[in-house]
Every structure is written in C-alpha cells, then in structure tokens.
Design a protein around this motif. Structure first.
Motif, short mmCIF file in Angstrom:
data_model
loop_
_atom_site.label_atom_id
_atom_site.label_comp_id
_atom_site.label_asym_id
_atom_site.label_seq_id
_atom_site.Cartn_x
_atom_site.Cartn_y
_atom_site.Cartn_z
N ALA A 292 1.00 -1.21 0.11
CA ALA A 292 -0.09 -0.02 -0.03
C ALA A 292 0.84 1.28 0.04
CB ALA A 292 -0.96 0.06 1.21
N SER A 293 2.01 1.33 0.50
CA SER A 293 2.97 2.49 0.69
C SER A 293 3.43 2.81 -0.73
CB SER A 293 3.99 2.14 1.67
OG SER A 293 4.71 1.21 1.35
N PHE A 294 3.44 2.02 -1.52
CA PHE A 294 4.19 2.50 -2.94
C PHE A 294 3.15 2.98 -4.10
CE2 PHE A 294 6.99 -0.55 -1.09
CZ PHE A 294 8.27 -0.34 -1.72
N SER A 295 3.38 3.70 -4.91
CA SER A 295 2.57 4.38 -5.90
C SER A 295 2.07 3.28 -7.00
CB SER A 295 3.47 5.35 -6.63
OG SER A 295 4.40 4.75 -7.37
N PRO A 296 0.88 3.78 -7.57
CA PRO A 296 0.62 2.91 -8.72
C PRO A 296 1.56 2.46 -9.68
CG PRO A 296 -1.03 4.53 -8.12
CD PRO A 296 0.10 4.83 -7.55
N LEU A 300 2.92 -1.02 -10.97
CA LEU A 300 2.79 -1.47 -12.23
C LEU A 300 4.30 -2.12 -12.71
CD1 LEU A 300 1.40 -1.82 -14.98
CD2 LEU A 300 2.20 0.33 -15.64
N ALA A 301 5.10 -1.47 -12.40
CA ALA A 301 6.74 -2.02 -12.56
C ALA A 301 6.72 -3.51 -12.16
CB ALA A 301 7.68 -1.02 -12.03
N PHE A 302 6.27 -3.51 -10.87
CA PHE A 302 6.44 -5.09 -10.14
C PHE A 302 5.64 -5.82 -10.86
CE2 PHE A 302 4.76 -8.24 -7.33
CZ PHE A 302 5.72 -8.44 -6.51
N LEU A 303 4.36 -5.54 -11.55
CA LEU A 303 3.63 -6.35 -12.35
C LEU A 303 4.35 -6.82 -13.77
CD1 LEU A 303 0.07 -5.24 -11.46
CD2 LEU A 303 1.32 -7.26 -10.68
N ALA A 337 11.41 -3.49 -19.47
CA ALA A 337 10.22 -3.39 -18.67
C ALA A 337 10.14 -2.32 -17.76
CB ALA A 337 10.18 -4.88 -17.81
N VAL A 338 11.11 -2.05 -17.16
CA VAL A 338 11.15 -0.84 -16.08
C VAL A 338 10.53 0.35 -16.98
CG1 VAL A 338 12.48 0.70 -14.77
CG2 VAL A 338 12.66 -1.92 -14.67
N ALA A 339 11.40 0.66 -18.21
CA ALA A 339 11.02 1.95 -18.82
C ALA A 339 9.66 2.09 -19.15
CB ALA A 339 11.86 2.14 -20.08
N VAL A 340 9.13 1.14 -20.09
CA VAL A 340 7.95 0.92 -20.60
C VAL A 340 6.80 1.02 -19.29
CG1 VAL A 340 6.21 -0.50 -21.64
CG2 VAL A 340 8.25 -0.20 -22.41
N ALA A 341 7.22 0.39 -18.13
CA ALA A 341 6.19 0.48 -17.03
C ALA A 341 6.02 1.80 -16.47
CB ALA A 341 6.72 -0.36 -16.02
N VAL A 342 7.15 2.57 -16.36
CA VAL A 342 7.16 3.86 -15.95
C VAL A 342 6.40 5.01 -16.80
CG1 VAL A 342 8.61 6.10 -15.56
CG2 VAL A 342 9.29 3.89 -14.66
N LEU A 343 6.72 4.83 -18.28
CA LEU A 343 5.96 5.59 -19.18
C LEU A 343 4.42 5.21 -19.44
CD1 LEU A 343 8.48 5.43 -22.31
CD2 LEU A 343 8.02 7.24 -20.86
N THR A 344 4.14 3.97 -19.11
CA THR A 344 2.82 3.50 -19.04
C THR A 344 1.96 4.26 -17.80
OG1 THR A 344 3.29 1.49 -20.30
CG2 THR A 344 1.12 1.65 -19.35
N GLY A 345 2.71 3.98 -16.63
CA GLY A 345 2.14 4.58 -15.37
C GLY A 345 1.91 5.93 -15.64
N TRP A 346 2.77 6.58 -16.18
CA TRP A 346 2.75 8.11 -16.23
C TRP A 346 1.41 8.52 -17.19
CZ3 TRP A 346 3.38 11.12 -20.67
CH2 TRP A 346 3.34 12.33 -20.59
N ALA A 347 1.27 7.86 -18.16
CA ALA A 347 0.28 7.88 -19.04
C ALA A 347 -1.21 7.49 -18.77
CB ALA A 347 0.41 7.30 -20.38
N LEU A 348 -1.39 6.41 -17.88
CA LEU A 348 -2.45 5.91 -17.58
C LEU A 348 -3.07 5.80 -16.16
CD1 LEU A 348 -2.17 2.78 -19.99
CD2 LEU A 348 -3.56 4.84 -20.46
#
Length: 349
Positions: A292-296, A300-303, A337-348
């Motif tokens: 719970a303490s981590f950002s979405p 997402l990067a974890f997933l 995976a890390v780079a795309v997760a960050v960009l996807t998280g920022w966008a969605l």
C-alpha cells in the motif's frame, strides 16, 4: 562435414573457421536418459517434491529459527506453485514437437521475423499459464522452426497478458480497471520491443536452440520429449527457487517501507523485488496490491517485470537456451520492462 561421434554429449561444441549451423544444436542425446536411468531420475524428482511438501508440513514447525521457517515456506511455495504450470508447459511443448508439423508454423506466422513478432505477442494471450510454462513452449516453437525473435516474444507475453492473469489483476485491484489495461499494454509492448531488438541485433551463436528429440512423431515422441523437458526444466526450477527463497529472507521488509516515498527509487526497488520474489504471474497482483505504501506506477513495474524476469525464470532460460543468451536477454528485458512501465504508469495511472 563428418558426422558427430555418437559418444559426444557436450552442449558446447568447438567453434572455428570450419564451424557451421549444426554447431548451434546440441546432440540428440543432450540431457536425455534411457531405460531405467531416466525412470530413476523421474522418480527422484517426484520424491524431492513430495519431500519438500512433507518437510514444510512436519519438520519446519519444529524448527524455532523464524528465518529458516520463512525460507522453507517460500521455497516450497515457489516450487509447488510453479510445478503444475511447468508440467502444463512441458506437455504443450511436447505436443508441439510430436504432433504439429513444422510446415504449420511456416503458414501461421509471417515469414519476416519483424512481422512475426507482434503476431506471436498477441498469440501469448492464449496460454493460460505462468512464466514456467512459457519457457518449454518457446523452446518447442524454436525446435519446430519458428524464428527465435517470435518465440521469445511469445515467451514474454504469454505469462503476462493471458486471461487468467488479467482476471486476477482485476480482482486484486477492484475498481481500478486502468491497472488491468496498463498491465496488458505495458507487458505486450515490452514483449514486442524485446522481440524486435533480438530480431535486429541477436546472433545465432548466443542462443542454444533446444534439441528436436529426433525425427519421431506420435505418442512415443510425445512421451520422450515430455520426460526430457520435465527433468531438465524441473532441475532449474529448483535452483531458481533456492535462490529466490534465500533472497526473500535476506531482504528486510523495513527497508522497503523506507524507500517507498522516493518515486524513482520505489520503481527500481519493486522491479528488483519482483525478480527476487519470483511469484507466479497468476498471484503477483495480490502481492502488489498489498504494498500500500508504494505508488501505482511502482506497483505496475512490479507486475510487468515479474512475469518476464525472475530468478526461477532466469534459471530456466539458462538451462534451456544457454548462459550466453541469458546474459544478454535478461538485462534487455529488465530495462525495457522498467522503462515501459514508467511511461505507461505516467500515461494511464
């Protein structure tokens, strides 16, 4: 070129000016046992799994050291959780080898590897299993003539975008449909990008193509191929489980809570934690939701990282495709995976 002597069983053959494409394949006897020897190994593997479960149920509670109990719990959980999907993947791979003619793949996939990559990525949605199942299936596809880039794309996409994983993600994140969409989009993007990169820069000498188990077809070929792959992949699954369980005990939980407040560090920490924990892709969403303490975006990067890069998967890749392959493909997949997760998280998100 003179035929290879029957007694040669090394998986690494001498290379030099006279080496040709045959050197990329191990001998037909690679990793295979015959007769009673193979039966003994199969029974031994089954007894090992039974012993792990029995030890966790009866022996671990009698041990007072909490760290050892945690280690035993994690190790047994990883192996028992992954084993059914590994068996499913091995069975599917053996069926591909024994019953599907090589000409089918030539018709089903575009001849151009760059065009075959996104098709293979979307096809990953049909395999209801985790990353343990995708490795033997990808190996079976390569053995049947599928371009390595397309088979590797399938390997990455299958455990991340199949319906079971997406439904589990929706259940773990109720009322958050964007998390499901973000996971699907990011995972498929990583798989396709990794496939394209390998198609452009990959070299045949880096990849050990699995043996075709001879030219036989039918049920006997299915049995032979399944026994070979199950014994081979099962051993590396145990190695990966040992490493994952050890690191689970070593990494302190309090340290995770401290870094959760730093956005960029939180993403890297959860990405690395996904590699260490080696949770099956059908269950990792529930673990991510509990952080719970981590950002979405960090979740997402974890997933995204977990189904594509974890310790047991790395061990399976080393055993199936060789160390030279894993040394190049694992860092590529992790960074994408890390780079795309960050960009996807920022966008969605």
């Amino acid at each position: 070129m003179a035929p290879r002597p029957a007694h040669v069983t090394a998986t690494r053959l001498p290379r030099g000016p006279g080496a040709d494409a045959e050197d990329l394949y191990p001998p037909d006897s690679w990793g295979r046992r015959t007769g009673s020897g193979r039966a003994r190994v199969l029974w031994g593997f089954g007894l090992l799994v039974a012993g792990l479960v029995a030890g966790r149920v009866w022996l671990a509670p009698a041990i007072d050291w909490p760290a050892l109990q945690t280690w035993a719990t994690v190790f047994v959980a990883i192996c028992v959780q992954a084993l059914p999907f590994l068996v499913f993947g091995v069975a599917l791979s053996a069926a591909i080898t024994a019953f599907v003619p090589a000409s089918f793949w030539a018709r089903a996939l575009p001849k151009n590897p760059a065009a075959a990559v996104p098709v293979a990525g979307v096809a990953g949605a049909v395999l209801p299993g985790c990353e343990c199942a995708s490795v033997p299936v990808a190996g079976g596809l390569m053995a049947r003539g599928v371009a390595p880039a397309a088979a590797l794309t399938f390997l990455l996409a299958a455990p991340a975008i199949n319906p079971i994983v997406l439904v589990a993600t929706a259940v773990a994140f109720p009322g958050q449909p964007m998390m499901v969409l973000a996971r699907f989009a990011a995972s498929l993007t990583v798989a396709v990008l990794a496939g394209w990169v390998w198609a452009r820069f990959g070299r045949a000498r880096w990849l050990r193509v699995p043996s075709r188990h001879g030219a036989e077809t039918g049920w006997e070929a299915f049995r032979q191929a399944m026994l070979h792959d199950l014994l081979h992949a099962g051993g590396f699954l145990v190695v990966g489980g040992l490493a994952a369980a050890t690191l689970n005990v070593v990494v302190p939980r309090a340290w995770l809570d401290t870094v959760a407040g730093v956005p960029w560090l939180a993403v890297l920490v959860l990405a690395l934690l996904a590699v260490i924990l080696s949770i099956c892709s059908e269950a990792d969403a529930f673990v991510a939701a509990s952080l719970a303490s981590f950002s979405p975006t960090a979740k997402l990067a974890f997933l995204v990282v977990g189904p594509m890069v974890d310790l047991k998967l790395i061990a399976l890749q080393v055993g199936t495709f060789g160390r030279a392959f894993a040394l190049r493909f694992v860092p590529l997949t992790f960074c994408l995976a890390v780079a795309v997760a960050v960009l996807t998280g920022w966008a969605l998100l």
